[in-house]
Design a protein around this motif. Structure first.
Motif, PDB file in Angstrom:
ATOM      1  N   LEU A  34     -55.600  24.911 -63.292  1.00  6.78           N
ATOM      2  CA  LEU A  34     -54.359  24.706 -62.558  1.00  6.78           C
ATOM      3  C   LEU A  34     -54.407  23.553 -61.567  1.00  6.78           C
ATOM      4  N   PRO A  35     -55.445  23.428 -60.737  1.00  5.42           N
ATOM      5  CA  PRO A  35     -55.449  22.330 -59.756  1.00  5.42           C
ATOM      6  C   PRO A  35     -55.340  20.937 -60.386  1.00  5.42           C
ATOM      7  N   ASP A  36     -56.006  20.731 -61.520  1.00  9.63           N
ATOM      8  CA  ASP A  36     -56.012  19.401 -62.140  1.00  9.63           C
ATOM      9  C   ASP A  36     -54.798  19.153 -63.030  1.00  9.63           C
ATOM     10  N   LEU A  37     -54.398  20.160 -63.784  1.00  9.29           N
ATOM     11  CA  LEU A  37     -53.338  19.956 -64.775  1.00  9.29           C
ATOM     12  C   LEU A  37     -51.943  20.323 -64.284  1.00  9.29           C
ATOM     13  N   SER A  38     -51.847  20.877 -63.084  1.00 10.78           N
ATOM     14  CA  SER A  38     -50.526  21.244 -62.556  1.00 10.78           C
ATOM     15  C   SER A  38     -49.645  20.020 -62.342  1.00 10.78           C
ATOM     16  N   ILE A  39     -50.268  18.828 -62.316  1.00 10.33           N
ATOM     17  CA  ILE A  39     -49.497  17.598 -62.180  1.00 10.33           C
ATOM     18  C   ILE A  39     -48.537  17.430 -63.356  1.00 10.33           C
ATOM     19  N   LEU A  40     -48.904  17.967 -64.523  1.00 15.28           N
ATOM     20  CA  LEU A  40     -48.016  17.890 -65.682  1.00 15.28           C
ATOM     21  C   LEU A  40     -46.791  18.768 -65.492  1.00 15.28           C
ATOM     22  N   THR A  41     -46.977  19.919 -64.844  1.00 13.96           N
ATOM     23  CA  THR A  41     -45.847  20.788 -64.533  1.00 13.96           C
ATOM     24  C   THR A  41     -44.906  20.079 -63.567  1.00 13.96           C
ATOM     25  N   VAL A  42     -45.480  19.468 -62.539  1.00 13.32           N
ATOM     26  CA  VAL A  42     -44.692  18.727 -61.548  1.00 13.32           C
ATOM     27  C   VAL A  42     -43.956  17.564 -62.214  1.00 13.32           C
ATOM     28  N   PHE A  43     -44.638  16.884 -63.119  1.00  8.37           N
ATOM     29  CA  PHE A  43     -44.060  15.746 -63.828  1.00  8.37           C
ATOM     30  C   PHE A  43     -42.794  16.139 -64.600  1.00  8.37           C
ATOM     31  N   ILE A  44     -42.852  17.221 -65.383  1.00  7.17           N
ATOM     32  CA  ILE A  44     -41.693  17.668 -66.155  1.00  7.17           C
ATOM     33  C   ILE A  44     -40.571  18.117 -65.224  1.00  7.17           C
ATOM     34  N   LEU A  45     -40.930  18.784 -64.134  1.00  2.83           N
ATOM     35  CA  LEU A  45     -39.912  19.227 -63.168  1.00  2.83           C
ATOM     36  C   LEU A  45     -39.177  18.028 -62.568  1.00  2.83           C
ATOM     37  N   LEU A  85     -37.826   7.553 -71.705  1.00  2.00           N
ATOM     38  CA  LEU A  85     -37.994   6.289 -70.977  1.00  2.00           C
ATOM     39  C   LEU A  85     -38.186   6.550 -69.482  1.00  2.00           C
ATOM     40  N   LEU A  86     -37.433   7.506 -68.952  1.00  2.00           N
ATOM     41  CA  LEU A  86     -37.623   7.899 -67.559  1.00  2.00           C
ATOM     42  C   LEU A  86     -39.023   8.472 -67.362  1.00  2.00           C
ATOM     43  N   ALA A  87     -39.477   9.263 -68.340  1.00  2.00           N
ATOM     44  CA  ALA A  87     -40.805   9.883 -68.257  1.00  2.00           C
ATOM     45  C   ALA A  87     -41.905   8.839 -68.144  1.00  2.00           C
ATOM     46  N   ILE A  88     -41.784   7.739 -68.850  1.00  2.33           N
ATOM     47  CA  ILE A  88     -42.785   6.665 -68.778  1.00  2.33           C
ATOM     48  C   ILE A  88     -42.889   6.137 -67.351  1.00  2.33           C
ATOM     49  N   CYS A  89     -41.742   5.966 -66.696  1.00  3.72           N
ATOM     50  CA  CYS A  89     -41.729   5.483 -65.311  1.00  3.72           C
ATOM     51  C   CYS A  89     -42.365   6.497 -64.364  1.00  3.72           C
ATOM     52  N   ILE A  90     -42.016   7.783 -64.530  1.00  6.28           N
ATOM     53  CA  ILE A  90     -42.538   8.826 -63.648  1.00  6.28           C
ATOM     54  C   ILE A  90     -44.047   8.987 -63.836  1.00  6.28           C
ATOM     55  N   LEU A  91     -44.513   8.906 -65.073  1.00  6.83           N
ATOM     56  CA  LEU A  91     -45.956   9.000 -65.335  1.00  6.83           C
ATOM     57  C   LEU A  91     -46.713   7.894 -64.618  1.00  6.83           C
ATOM     58  N   SER A  92     -46.159   6.702 -64.623  1.00  6.01           N
ATOM     59  CA  SER A  92     -46.799   5.567 -63.938  1.00  6.01           C
ATOM     60  C   SER A  92     -46.796   5.763 -62.433  1.00  6.01           C
ATOM     61  N   ILE A  93     -45.673   6.219 -61.893  1.00  4.72           N
ATOM     62  CA  ILE A  93     -45.558   6.437 -60.451  1.00  4.72           C
ATOM     63  C   ILE A  93     -46.552   7.492 -59.974  1.00  4.72           C
ATOM     64  N   LEU A  94     -46.707   8.563 -60.772  1.00  8.88           N
ATOM     65  CA  LEU A  94     -47.614   9.659 -60.404  1.00  8.88           C
ATOM     66  C   LEU A  94     -49.075   9.325 -60.697  1.00  8.88           C
ATOM     67  N   GLY A  95     -49.318   8.208 -61.363  1.00  5.82           N
ATOM     68  CA  GLY A  95     -50.688   7.798 -61.672  1.00  5.82           C
ATOM     69  C   GLY A  95     -51.348   8.658 -62.735  1.00  5.82           C
ATOM     70  N   ILE A  96     -50.548   9.222 -63.617  1.00  8.16           N
ATOM     71  CA  ILE A  96     -51.087  10.071 -64.687  1.00  8.16           C
ATOM     72  C   ILE A  96     -51.560   9.177 -65.834  1.00  8.16           C
ATOM     73  N   ALA A  97     -52.792   9.396 -66.280  1.00 10.02           N
ATOM     74  CA  ALA A  97     -53.371   8.545 -67.325  1.00 10.02           C
ATOM     75  C   ALA A  97     -54.137   9.385 -68.334  1.00 10.02           C
ATOM     76  N   GLY A  98     -54.682   8.715 -69.344  1.00  3.33           N
ATOM     77  CA  GLY A  98     -55.510   9.393 -70.338  1.00  3.33           C
ATOM     78  C   GLY A  98     -54.735  10.387 -71.181  1.00  3.33           C
ATOM     79  N   LEU A  99     -55.399  11.480 -71.528  1.00  2.00           N
ATOM     80  CA  LEU A  99     -54.793  12.492 -72.379  1.00  2.00           C
ATOM     81  C   LEU A  99     -53.596  13.150 -71.705  1.00  2.00           C
TER      82      LEU A  99
END
Length: 302
Positions: free
Chosen positions: A59-70, A233-247
């Motif tokens: 949860l601590p590491d992957l919860s960023i994906l939950t936040v990202f979709i929200l 397309l919005l998701a690509i921007c949010i992923l970059s802003i949040l610094g989410i990388a890799g898998l």
């Protein structure tokens, strides 16, 4: 299960509902009964099972994906709301479309595609994206209760007795405190939760009116463009802003490509919105996702 098999399974189950209606085995109004079973029994079990069996240590590491979709769904929801208000849609039609664009099919479609391309590691990360969909479903349900039921006392009563909410609460609590439900309990929850998707698909088939595509052409086109093009397309921007990388980046973007969740139809039926409009939007963007997902996969992931 491959992407092609998953999509074909969806289409077949939807048309089982269409066939049952054509043969007068079930009627459109039977949606109400199916909806009650899904909302009060099947869906809570599915949500509970997903959260109860989740690996909380991640949860601590992957919860960023939950936040990202929200974040993505919140932004796209606000944009869609403003567009529909500008176009002077009434509340009923507005929310019939809005539930379609904020809820993605991150589970039934997202799970097998993530696993098929990225294996078990991809599936684990997809689960955290799907958790956001459950949260969004509950949040939108509460908003709809407040809008369409009027009285605060009635709204509070419906929130407290809303079974999917208890599926989330109990799933997290029993998981965190390692409270076992036993083999028998697990079996019951699995069976009941497993019925959610087929029941929703059949319900969609019962609601589907192929002649409605022409009637709802503008609304269906708008919803499909927002869900299948603007959202990724919005998701690509949010992923970059949040610094989410890799898998995590790949799975996050993959889940953002998903078409509308069948759960949107449940909300449309539950709150007596325009279920014909909602089902037309879901069915259309699910079919169009056969094109959009491979295109986005080829350009941005594979």
């Amino acid at each position: 299960m491959s992407f092609e098999t998953t999509i074909i399974s969806i289409i077949v189950m939807i048309f089982i509902g269409v066939l049952l209606k054509k043969l007068n085995i079930l009627k459109t109004e039977d949606n109400e009964t199916l909806n009650k079973i899904v909302v009060n029994v099947a869906l809570p079990c599915m949500i509970f099972n997903a959260l109860y069996t989740a690996n909380v240590s991640l949860l601590p590491d992957l919860s960023i994906l939950t936040v990202f979709i929200l974040i993505c769904s919140l932004i796209i929801g606000v944009i869609t709301y403003l567009i529909l208000k500008f176009l002077a849609y009434d509340n009923k039609a507005l929310w019939s479309i809005l539930v379609v664009v904020v809820l993605g099919n991150t589970g039934f479609l997202g799970y097998p595609i993530s696993q098929g391309i990225f294996g078990a590691e991809g599936l684990v990360r997809a689960a955290f994206c799907d958790l956001a969909t459950s949260i969004i479903f509950i949040a939108v349900s509460i908003i709809l209760i407040m809008i369409f039921d009027g009285e605060i006392k009635t709204a509070i009563k419906k929130i407290v007795t809303f079974m999917p909410l208890w599926g989330i609460i109990l799933g997290i609590l029993l998981n965190v405190f390692s409270i076992p439900i036993g083999e028998f309990g697990s079996s019951i929850v699995n069976y009941l939760g497993g019925s959610t998707v087929p029941l929703i698909m059949i319900s969609l088939g019962l609601s589907l009116n192929l002649r409605g595509f022409k009637r709802h052409f503008k609304e269906v086109s708008l919803a499909s463009i927002i869900k299948l093009i603007v959202y990724p397309l919005l998701a690509i921007c949010i992923l970059s802003i949040l610094g989410i990388a890799g898998l995590e980046y790949k799975i996050g973007l993959l889940e953002a490509m998903m078409p509308s969740a069948m759960l949107a139809l449940i909300l449309s039926l539950q709150f007596k919105l325009d279920s014909d409009l909602t089902s037309d939007c879901i069915f259309t963007d699910t079919l169009l996702s056969l094109i959009s997902i491979p295109v986005f996969l080829f350009i941005f992931i594979i």
